[in-house]
Design a protein around this motif. Structure first.
Motif, PDB file in Angstrom:
ATOM      1  N   ILE A 163       6.570   5.503  21.472  1.00  0.00           N
ATOM      2  CA  ILE A 163       5.865   6.755  21.232  1.00  0.00           C
ATOM      3  C   ILE A 163       5.576   6.829  19.745  1.00  0.00           C
ATOM      4  O   ILE A 163       6.504   6.708  18.926  1.00  0.00           O
ATOM      5  N   PRO A 164       4.304   7.001  19.367  1.00  0.00           N
ATOM      6  CA  PRO A 164       3.991   7.066  17.935  1.00  0.00           C
ATOM      7  C   PRO A 164       4.781   8.156  17.226  1.00  0.00           C
ATOM      8  O   PRO A 164       5.079   9.197  17.816  1.00  0.00           O
ATOM      9  N   PRO A 165       5.135   7.915  15.965  1.00  0.00           N
ATOM     10  CA  PRO A 165       5.885   8.932  15.212  1.00  0.00           C
ATOM     11  C   PRO A 165       5.038  10.186  15.018  1.00  0.00           C
ATOM     12  O   PRO A 165       3.812  10.124  14.942  1.00  0.00           O
ATOM     13  N   LYS A 166       5.728  11.309  14.942  1.00  0.00           N
ATOM     14  CA  LYS A 166       5.041  12.582  14.676  1.00  0.00           C
ATOM     15  C   LYS A 166       4.644  12.595  13.213  1.00  0.00           C
ATOM     16  O   LYS A 166       5.398  12.193  12.352  1.00  0.00           O
ATOM     17  N   LEU A 167       3.453  13.075  12.971  1.00  0.00           N
ATOM     18  CA  LEU A 167       2.961  13.156  11.586  1.00  0.00           C
ATOM     19  C   LEU A 167       3.343  14.447  10.933  1.00  0.00           C
ATOM     20  O   LEU A 167       3.559  15.419  11.496  1.00  0.00           O
ATOM     21  N   LEU A 199       3.235   2.137   9.141  1.00  0.00           N
ATOM     22  CA  LEU A 199       1.833   1.742   9.265  1.00  0.00           C
ATOM     23  C   LEU A 199       1.092   2.622  10.267  1.00  0.00           C
ATOM     24  O   LEU A 199      -0.085   2.952  10.075  1.00  0.00           O
ATOM     25  N   VAL A 200       1.773   3.025  11.316  1.00  0.00           N
ATOM     26  CA  VAL A 200       1.188   3.925  12.309  1.00  0.00           C
ATOM     27  C   VAL A 200       0.948   5.303  11.690  1.00  0.00           C
ATOM     28  O   VAL A 200      -0.068   5.949  11.969  1.00  0.00           O
ATOM     29  N   MET A 201       1.853   5.712  10.829  1.00  0.00           N
ATOM     30  CA  MET A 201       1.658   6.990  10.148  1.00  0.00           C
ATOM     31  C   MET A 201       0.495   6.899   9.156  1.00  0.00           C
ATOM     32  O   MET A 201      -0.241   7.868   8.971  1.00  0.00           O
ATOM     33  N   TYR A 202       0.319   5.757   8.539  1.00  0.00           N
ATOM     34  CA  TYR A 202      -0.771   5.552   7.592  1.00  0.00           C
ATOM     35  C   TYR A 202      -2.130   5.561   8.295  1.00  0.00           C
ATOM     36  O   TYR A 202      -3.092   6.134   7.801  1.00  0.00           O
ATOM     37  N   ILE A 259       0.863  -1.184   0.000  1.00  0.00           N
ATOM     38  CA  ILE A 259       0.000   0.000   0.000  1.00  0.00           C
ATOM     39  C   ILE A 259       0.899   1.233   0.000  1.00  0.00           C
ATOM     40  O   ILE A 259       2.109   1.137   0.236  1.00  0.00           O
ATOM     41  N   ASN A 260       0.322   2.388  -0.229  1.00  0.00           N
ATOM     42  CA  ASN A 260       1.086   3.628  -0.304  1.00  0.00           C
ATOM     43  C   ASN A 260       1.434   4.115   1.107  1.00  0.00           C
ATOM     44  O   ASN A 260       0.584   4.652   1.807  1.00  0.00           O
ATOM     45  N   LEU A 261       2.692   3.899   1.499  1.00  0.00           N
ATOM     46  CA  LEU A 261       3.184   4.295   2.818  1.00  0.00           C
ATOM     47  C   LEU A 261       4.223   5.396   2.672  1.00  0.00           C
ATOM     48  O   LEU A 261       4.789   5.580   1.591  1.00  0.00           O
ATOM     49  N   ALA A 262       4.492   6.089   3.769  1.00  0.00           N
ATOM     50  CA  ALA A 262       5.517   7.129   3.784  1.00  0.00           C
ATOM     51  C   ALA A 262       6.847   6.552   3.309  1.00  0.00           C
ATOM     52  O   ALA A 262       7.249   5.467   3.748  1.00  0.00           O
ATOM     53  N   GLN A 263       7.502   7.262   2.418  1.00  0.00           N
ATOM     54  CA  GLN A 263       8.786   6.829   1.888  1.00  0.00           C
ATOM     55  C   GLN A 263       9.849   6.837   2.996  1.00  0.00           C
ATOM     56  O   GLN A 263       9.847   7.720   3.848  1.00  0.00           O
ATOM     57  N   ASP A 264      10.716   5.874   2.968  1.00  0.00           N
ATOM     58  CA  ASP A 264      11.859   5.802   3.880  1.00  0.00           C
ATOM     59  C   ASP A 264      11.490   5.680   5.357  1.00  0.00           C
ATOM     60  O   ASP A 264      12.316   5.961   6.218  1.00  0.00           O
ATOM     61  N   VAL A 265      10.265   5.300   5.665  1.00  0.00           N
ATOM     62  CA  VAL A 265       9.866   5.060   7.052  1.00  0.00           C
ATOM     63  C   VAL A 265       9.684   3.553   7.194  1.00  0.00           C
ATOM     64  O   VAL A 265       8.809   2.970   6.562  1.00  0.00           O
ATOM     65  N   PRO A 266      10.523   2.919   8.011  1.00  0.00           N
ATOM     66  CA  PRO A 266      10.487   1.454   8.076  1.00  0.00           C
ATOM     67  C   PRO A 266       9.408   0.878   8.987  1.00  0.00           C
ATOM     68  O   PRO A 266       8.903   1.529   9.898  1.00  0.00           O
ATOM     69  N   GLY A 267       9.085  -0.375   8.703  1.00  0.00           N
ATOM     70  CA  GLY A 267       8.291  -1.218   9.582  1.00  0.00           C
ATOM     71  C   GLY A 267       6.984  -0.631  10.055  1.00  0.00           C
ATOM     72  O   GLY A 267       6.281   0.076   9.322  1.00  0.00           O
ATOM     73  N   ILE A 268       6.689  -0.923  11.297  1.00  0.00           N
ATOM     74  CA  ILE A 268       5.398  -0.543  11.868  1.00  0.00           C
ATOM     75  C   ILE A 268       5.234   0.962  11.957  1.00  0.00           C
ATOM     76  O   ILE A 268       4.111   1.474  11.935  1.00  0.00           O
ATOM     77  N   ARG A 269       6.340   1.706  12.009  1.00  0.00           N
ATOM     78  CA  ARG A 269       6.229   3.166  12.064  1.00  0.00           C
ATOM     79  C   ARG A 269       5.484   3.704  10.847  1.00  0.00           C
ATOM     80  O   ARG A 269       4.671   4.611  10.961  1.00  0.00           O
ATOM     81  N   PRO A 301      -3.033   6.474  11.968  1.00  0.00           N
ATOM     82  CA  PRO A 301      -2.769   6.866  13.361  1.00  0.00           C
ATOM     83  C   PRO A 301      -3.849   6.409  14.339  1.00  0.00           C
ATOM     84  O   PRO A 301      -3.559   6.140  15.498  1.00  0.00           O
ATOM     85  N   ASP A 302      -5.083   6.302  13.859  1.00  0.00           N
ATOM     86  CA  ASP A 302      -6.173   5.898  14.751  1.00  0.00           C
ATOM     87  C   ASP A 302      -6.018   4.458  15.224  1.00  0.00           C
ATOM     88  O   ASP A 302      -6.364   4.126  16.364  1.00  0.00           O
ATOM     89  N   THR A 303      -5.470   3.587  14.390  1.00  0.00           N
ATOM     90  CA  THR A 303      -5.209   2.214  14.832  1.00  0.00           C
ATOM     91  C   THR A 303      -3.795   2.083  15.387  1.00  0.00           C
ATOM     92  O   THR A 303      -3.542   1.248  16.256  1.00  0.00           O
ATOM     93  N   GLY A 304      -2.884   2.889  14.894  1.00  0.00           N
ATOM     94  CA  GLY A 304      -1.499   2.824  15.349  1.00  0.00           C
ATOM     95  C   GLY A 304      -1.317   3.256  16.790  1.00  0.00           C
ATOM     96  O   GLY A 304      -0.524   2.658  17.530  1.00  0.00           O
ATOM     97  N   LYS A 305      -2.066   4.271  17.209  1.00  0.00           N
ATOM     98  CA  LYS A 305      -1.925   4.776  18.576  1.00  0.00           C
ATOM     99  C   LYS A 305      -2.178   3.683  19.612  1.00  0.00           C
ATOM    100  O   LYS A 305      -1.355   3.487  20.516  1.00  0.00           O
TER     101      LYS A 305
END
Length: 180
Positions: free
Chosen positions: A176-180, A16-19, A4-14, A21-25
């Motif tokens: 701590i979830p990544p900052k968006l 997915l949390v950025m994609y 799926i379209n995820l943030a470039q250069d952001v690895p792993g679960i981070r 945030p409501d489920t990642g938190k």
């Protein structure tokens, strides 16, 4: 490349949390509770359980990042992590932790195979209900995390330095979830 379209250069679960945030938190909150907050098991032991399960699930990202966190937390005994991954039964950890890793491995393989004998052995080495509970929950949670990360083909770095930095961040700041 991720499915799926995820943030470039952001690895792993981070990523997915950025994609989502409501489920990642809540996923990060669960990781924080299980791996950093109050438990009779040390933070290093809990990271080791997460690493062990992730290794058995062949999840390179989770194995590498949590092994780095465990190494950071084990400090002068960082080699313990690699010795456990190589052969936990002959590694320099307590018999209690060996018995708990057996339980974690059973949860990873088929949770229904956790037996009374497994639990009795852990108890014979001093494991409490809380130790057993937390071990099973960490193992079950990391099975989900591993499948989430790999099921969406998230970015998995290949260099050890990246994981060492992740391990230090997780070891000091926690989850701590990544900052968006």
């Amino acid at each position: 490349m991720a499915h799926i379209n995820l943030a470039q250069d952001v690895p792993g679960i981070r990523s997915l949390v950025m994609y989502r945030p409501d489920t990642g938190k809540p996923l990060y909150e669960l990781a924080q509770i299980l791996l950093r907050e109050d438990s009779p098991l040390s933070q290093a032991e809990r990271e080791l359980i997460a690493t062990y399960v992730s290794s058995r699930n062949d999840c390179t990202f989770c194995t590498s990042s949590h092994a780095a966190a465990a190494r950071y937390l084990y400090k002068d005994e960082a080699q313990t992590v690699d010795l456990v991954l190589d052969d936990y039964q002959n590694s320099p950890i307590s018999d209690k932790l060996k018995a708990l890793l057996t339980i974690a491995g059973n949860v990873q393989k088929d949770a229904r195979t956790v037996s009374e004998e497994n639990v009795a052995l852990a108890r014979s080495f001093g494991a409490t209900d809380r130790d057993i509970h937390d071990t099973v929950l960490i193992a079950a949670t990391f099975c989900m995390f591993n499948r989430y990360v790999d099921g969406l083909a998230t970015l998995t770095p290949t260099d050890a330095d990246t994981y060492a930095m992740m391990g230090e961040r997780m070891g000091t700041l926690g989850y701590i979830p990544p900052k968006l």
